[in-house]
Design an enzyme around this catalytic site. Structure first.
Site, PDB file in Angstrom:
ATOM      1  N   CYS A 146       0.838  -1.204   0.000  1.00  0.00           N
ATOM      2  CA  CYS A 146       0.000   0.000   0.000  1.00  0.00           C
ATOM      3  C   CYS A 146       0.868   1.248   0.000  1.00  0.00           C
ATOM      4  O   CYS A 146       1.437   1.629   1.032  1.00  0.00           O
ATOM      5  CB  CYS A 146      -0.919  -0.007   1.227  1.00  0.00           C
ATOM      6  SG  CYS A 146      -1.926   1.481   1.391  1.00  0.00           S
ATOM      7  N   CYS A 149      -0.404   4.059   2.287  1.00  0.00           N
ATOM      8  CA  CYS A 149      -0.132   3.806   3.709  1.00  0.00           C
ATOM      9  C   CYS A 149       1.322   4.083   4.070  1.00  0.00           C
ATOM     10  O   CYS A 149       1.610   4.644   5.133  1.00  0.00           O
ATOM     11  CB  CYS A 149      -0.452   2.351   4.052  1.00  0.00           C
ATOM     12  SG  CYS A 149      -2.105   1.804   3.601  1.00  0.00           S
ATOM     13  N   ASP A 150       2.247   3.682   3.213  1.00  0.00           N
ATOM     14  CA  ASP A 150       3.661   3.639   3.595  1.00  0.00           C
ATOM     15  C   ASP A 150       4.587   4.530   2.774  1.00  0.00           C
ATOM     16  O   ASP A 150       5.787   4.604   3.069  1.00  0.00           O
ATOM     17  CB  ASP A 150       4.164   2.194   3.484  1.00  0.00           C
ATOM     18  CG  ASP A 150       3.398   1.261   4.409  1.00  0.00           C
ATOM     19  OD1 ASP A 150       2.997   1.699   5.504  1.00  0.00           O
ATOM     20  OD2 ASP A 150       3.186   0.086   4.038  1.00  0.00           O
TER      21      ASP A 150
END
Length: 323
Positions: A146, A149-150
């Site tokens: 993701c 997300c990261d």
């Protein structure tokens, strides 16, 4: 045939609904809008992030009605608000089991047990893993599925994106906001993403391409430091230094709970007809979890609308009523 809903607990059943929807992504939320508008008591159960993968998409520019694009978070929030407006309840919980008892579909969750005459499955998919040495060891230490997300953990770093479809290319473009260099590594020599997405990637100076290569291992000490790659044309093995790797090589349907109840295709997706009917009366499937040729938010929403209407018709034809 008359079907009567008993509102008192039966065999430790804690709550009775008219419709239970498993999954709170675009398909599930849309189904909830339609069943709610038809005045059926609807419970949407979601174990993770409401909106699923759509909520993690930075910008959606192919959803009708938003010519300037819209963030996934905002689009999902609007869907949630609309579903609640028409009476659908949303429960954050894991689903532990599904049982069939006559016309009842009984769903056991970590927060209680629920039953309803109709069930809509919109559990979506999860990322397919490479299944190579080092992948599991470095999840959260440079291996990610993701970018939204990261991505911020890789400011000024060099990262690789594995895959050549829409998700891989879109996430590679997103990662250029943070990373110094993004390399798309693809087992073929052409991308499968939409042409307009490809054009954006090809014109981005931060994105490079490594064609006809596959990852054989992910290595490092305490975090990802390099990939072991194989050139599919020459058979040569090479070391490719990176600080992180984002993997987009396909999807696995979340259908483990249904494999002994419903007919699934060879890849594990739920088989439905065009009305979202599954092999079990009163159970419908919508969105990415069902076998289909195009997995997009707009098709998930269409599936959800059809499933919601078909579930409503099923209750009406069953002469279902509450007492």
């Amino acid at each position: 045939m008359e079907f009567i809903s008993i509102t008192k607990p039966i065999e430790k059943i804690e709550e009775v609904q008219d419709v239970i929807i498993l999954g709170g992504g675009p398909a599930g939320l849309t189904a909830g809008i339609y069943t709610g508008r038809n005045l059926w008591r609807t419970l949407i159960i979601e174990k993770g992030i409401l909106g699923g993968n759509a909520a993690l998409t930075e910008k959606i520019d192919n959803y009708p009605g938003f010519p300037e694009g819209i963030t996934g978070e905002e689009l999902v929030k609007r869907m949630e608000t609309q579903a609640k407006k028409f009476g659908s309840k949303i429960l954050e919980s894991d689903v532990l089991s599904l049982k069939i008892d006559g016309n009842w579909k009984i769903v056991e969750t970590s927060q209680g047990t629920f039953r309803a005459p109709t069930l809509i499955i919109a559990t979506g998919t999860r990322p397919r893993k490479l299944e190579v040495p080092g992948e599991e060891d470095f999840i959260g230490k440079g291996v990610s599925y993701c970018a939204v997300c990261d991505g911020a953990f890789f400011i000024g770093k060099k990262v690789a994106v594995i895959g050549g479809g829409d998700s891989a290319v879109e996430e590679a473009i997103y990662l250029t906001k943070f990373a110094e260099e993004v390399t798309i590594i693809h087992r073929r020599d052409t991308l499968r993403a939409e042409k307009i997405t490809q054009q954006r990637a090809f014109s981005n100076p931060k994105i490079k391409f490594l064609w006809s290569h596959v990852v054989k291992a992910i290595e490092g000490e305490k975090k990802v430091e390099r990939l072991v790659l194989e050139d599919l044309k020459t058979g040569e093995t090479k070391i490719f230094p990176v600080d992180g790797v984002f993997i987009y090589v396909g999807l696995i349907p979340n259908t483990e709970l249904f494999k002994d109840i419903l007919n699934l295709d060879p890849n594990g997706f739920i088989i439905t007809d065009e009305k979202m009917h599954t092999s079990m009366p009163g159970i419908y499937a919508a969105g990415d979890v069902r076998g289909k040729i195009l997995r997009q938010i707009v098709t998930a929403v269409a599936d959800g609308a059809i499933a919601g209407m078909e579930a409503s018709k099923f209750l009406e034809e069953l002469n279902y009523k509450e007492v």
